[in-house]
Design an enzyme around this catalytic site. Structure first.
Site, PDB file in Angstrom:
ATOM      1  N   HIS A  52       0.953  -1.309   0.119  1.00  0.00           N
ATOM      2  CA  HIS A  52      -0.137   0.143  -0.037  1.00  0.00           C
ATOM      3  C   HIS A  52       0.835   1.274  -0.048  1.00  0.00           C
ATOM      4  O   HIS A  52       0.445   2.215   0.836  1.00  0.00           O
ATOM      5  CB  HIS A  52      -0.950   0.068   1.222  1.00  0.00           C
ATOM      6  CG  HIS A  52      -2.155  -1.057   1.175  1.00  0.00           C
ATOM      7  ND1 HIS A  52      -2.677  -1.569  -0.202  1.00  0.00           N
ATOM      8  CD2 HIS A  52      -2.535  -1.951   1.874  1.00  0.00           C
ATOM      9  CE1 HIS A  52      -3.387  -2.567   0.049  1.00  0.00           C
ATOM     10  NE2 HIS A  52      -3.546  -2.800   1.369  1.00  0.00           N
ATOM     11  N   ASP A 111      -7.138 -13.466   0.630  1.00  0.00           N
ATOM     12  CA  ASP A 111      -6.429 -12.079   0.438  1.00  0.00           C
ATOM     13  C   ASP A 111      -5.742 -12.249  -1.027  1.00  0.00           C
ATOM     14  O   ASP A 111      -4.639 -12.418  -1.035  1.00  0.00           O
ATOM     15  CB  ASP A 111      -5.403 -12.042   1.454  1.00  0.00           C
ATOM     16  CG  ASP A 111      -4.950 -10.646   1.410  1.00  0.00           C
ATOM     17  OD1 ASP A 111      -5.399  -9.718   0.537  1.00  0.00           O
ATOM     18  OD2 ASP A 111      -3.888 -10.250   2.394  1.00  0.00           O
ATOM     19  N   HIS A 142      -9.646   1.125   0.883  1.00  0.00           N
ATOM     20  CA  HIS A 142      -9.594   0.116   1.641  1.00  0.00           C
ATOM     21  C   HIS A 142     -10.874  -0.102   2.734  1.00  0.00           C
ATOM     22  O   HIS A 142     -10.436  -0.184   4.092  1.00  0.00           O
ATOM     23  CB  HIS A 142      -8.193  -0.036   2.507  1.00  0.00           C
ATOM     24  CG  HIS A 142      -7.571  -1.339   2.858  1.00  0.00           C
ATOM     25  ND1 HIS A 142      -8.136  -1.851   3.822  1.00  0.00           N
ATOM     26  CD2 HIS A 142      -6.689  -2.212   2.102  1.00  0.00           C
ATOM     27  CE1 HIS A 142      -7.515  -3.228   4.120  1.00  0.00           C
ATOM     28  NE2 HIS A 142      -6.785  -3.103   3.005  1.00  0.00           N
ATOM     29  N   GLU A 187     -11.415  -4.346  -3.026  1.00  0.00           N
ATOM     30  CA  GLU A 187     -10.633  -3.055  -3.493  1.00  0.00           C
ATOM     31  C   GLU A 187     -10.496  -3.216  -5.091  1.00  0.00           C
ATOM     32  O   GLU A 187      -9.699  -4.169  -5.500  1.00  0.00           O
ATOM     33  CB  GLU A 187      -9.232  -3.096  -2.960  1.00  0.00           C
ATOM     34  CG  GLU A 187      -9.130  -2.896  -1.533  1.00  0.00           C
ATOM     35  CD  GLU A 187      -7.737  -3.494  -0.954  1.00  0.00           C
ATOM     36  OE1 GLU A 187      -6.897  -2.632  -0.957  1.00  0.00           O
ATOM     37  OE2 GLU A 187      -7.633  -4.701  -0.250  1.00  0.00           O
TER      38      GLU A 187
END
Length: 382
Positions: A128, A276, A202, A342
């Site tokens: 990120h 994830d 997020h 996202e």
């Protein structure tokens, strides 16, 4: 003078008689940073009981209030009620993440033969944008609008060399809410030097309410993707496109998140402690938005469709919420208490040519638009 007075009275009457159901944007304060700078807030609200609050720290979606099927309102976005907690326990709650959202292998990439190094802050990889990404800086408010569509636009100018990235990048984040319960987030960025860009939001969602004990594992999800990106044990894509058919990653038909999120027979689930991963919705950024996912909560009747112009959807099942953070309702956030979706380009794209390009050149405009078509389970107003 009488004419001027009449004109003034007419103008006042026009303002007073503005539609009562017009969406509004209200400014406020969310405290101060240690150096004294003020963190502003803007709350967007419509006549259907839906509201969204954005704060200038991290261009963060701090709150989303949504009625359930019988009209009871609840905040369905995880986050804090004070700036101190955002500083002390950052978890990307609702934050704008960039310059490059998701992961870059060992934090390194090359552009035009030159190597660049970004901070390593997630095992051996960069996550990120680095240690001080867009979610950890103060943005400025450049526009606040009422009307049929209420909106706020925030701006951050990231200097050349910020977190190791080349070029001065100017980023605008626009949040908007209309009377049809469409909550949109649009990111627009330009640069004065060739760089890379992948900016997204997020937000953590628990449609039962961010303080609910129900968690999000009962949320029913549909993702219209034929394949996903398997990863190594550090969550870096291997480069393969793997079909979802016959795997725990198949959400083409609606099913609950928790159905197979703990299936230890799949090494991908073991490495990620759940979901994830990036689902492949398309192969490139498109001019218009397309469906990325549907999410519904059978308990409350709340839900949303997520639309975006991006090719990938990172779906994260809240695997690392560890009970050390407490939210706005004073309840701790535990593993599986929320999900994150996202829209973005694929992780590690700068190092994997097969995934396309993350380049942003001077004169070009980066754009990521995402729209949450929120539903409350209530009949639409006529």
């Amino acid at each position: 003078m009488k004419n001027f007075a009449a004109i003034g009275a007419l103008a006042a009457a026009i303002v007073i008689s503005a539609p009562a159901d017009a969406a509004t944007a209200k400014r406020g304060s969310f405290g101060k940073l240690p150096d004294g700078r003020v963190v502003a807030s803007v709350t967007l609200a419509n006549a259907r009981g839906v509201s969204a609050t954005v704060i200038t720290y991290g261009a963060t979606l701090q709150s989303v209030v949504l009625p359930d099927r019988v009209g009871r309102r609840a905040d369905v976005a995880l986050g804090y009620d004070n700036i101190g907690d955002y500083l002390a326990k950052p978890q990307y709650f609702g934050g704008t993440v960039g310059r490059f959202a998701n992961r870059i292998a060992v934090g390194r990439f090359r552009l035009d033969g030159q190597s660049y190094q970004t901070p390593v802050n997630n095992g051996k990889n960069s996550l990120h944008g680095g240690t001080i990404g867009f979610d950890k800086v103060l943005w400025e408010v450049v526009s606040v609008k009422n009307g049929p569509v209420a909106s706020v636009t925030l701006r951050y100018v990231s200097p050349d060399g910020d977190q190791g990235y080349p070029g001065t990048m100017t980023v605008d984040a626009t949040y908007s809410l209309d009377e049809k319960n469409n909550l949109s987030i649009e990111y627009v960025a330009t640069t004065d030097r060739t760089t890379i860009a992948n900016i997204t939001n997020h937000a953590y969602w628990n449609l039962s309410g961010e303080g609910s004990s129900n968690g999000a594992m009962g949320h029913v999800v549909t993702i219209p993707a034929q394949s996903y990106l398997p990863t190594d044990d550090g969550a870096i894509p291997t480069g393969d496109y793997k079909p979802v058919a016959g795997t725990v990653f198949d959400f083409r038909r609606a099913r609950a998140v928790g159905d197979r999120v703990r299936d230890a027979r799949d090494q991908q689930i073991v490495w990620g402690r759940g979901y994830d991963h990036n689902w492949i919705i398309g192969t490139k950024v498109t001019p218009t938005e397309h469906l990325m996912a549907r999410v519904s909560d059978p308990v409350s009747g709340r839900g949303f469709e997520l639309w975006s112009n991006q090719p990938g959807l990172q779906f994260y099942s809240g695997n690392f919420l560890d009970g050390t953070s407490s939210g706005k309702a004073g309840k701790i956030y535990r593993e599986g208490d929320a999900i994150v979706m996202e829209p973005q380009i694929f992780p590690d794209t700068p190092n994997q040519p097969k995934f396309g390009s993350a380049r942003l050149e001077p004169g070009q405009t980066y754009r990521n638009i995402m729209t949450y078509r929120l539903t409350t389970g209530q009949p639409a107003k006529r």
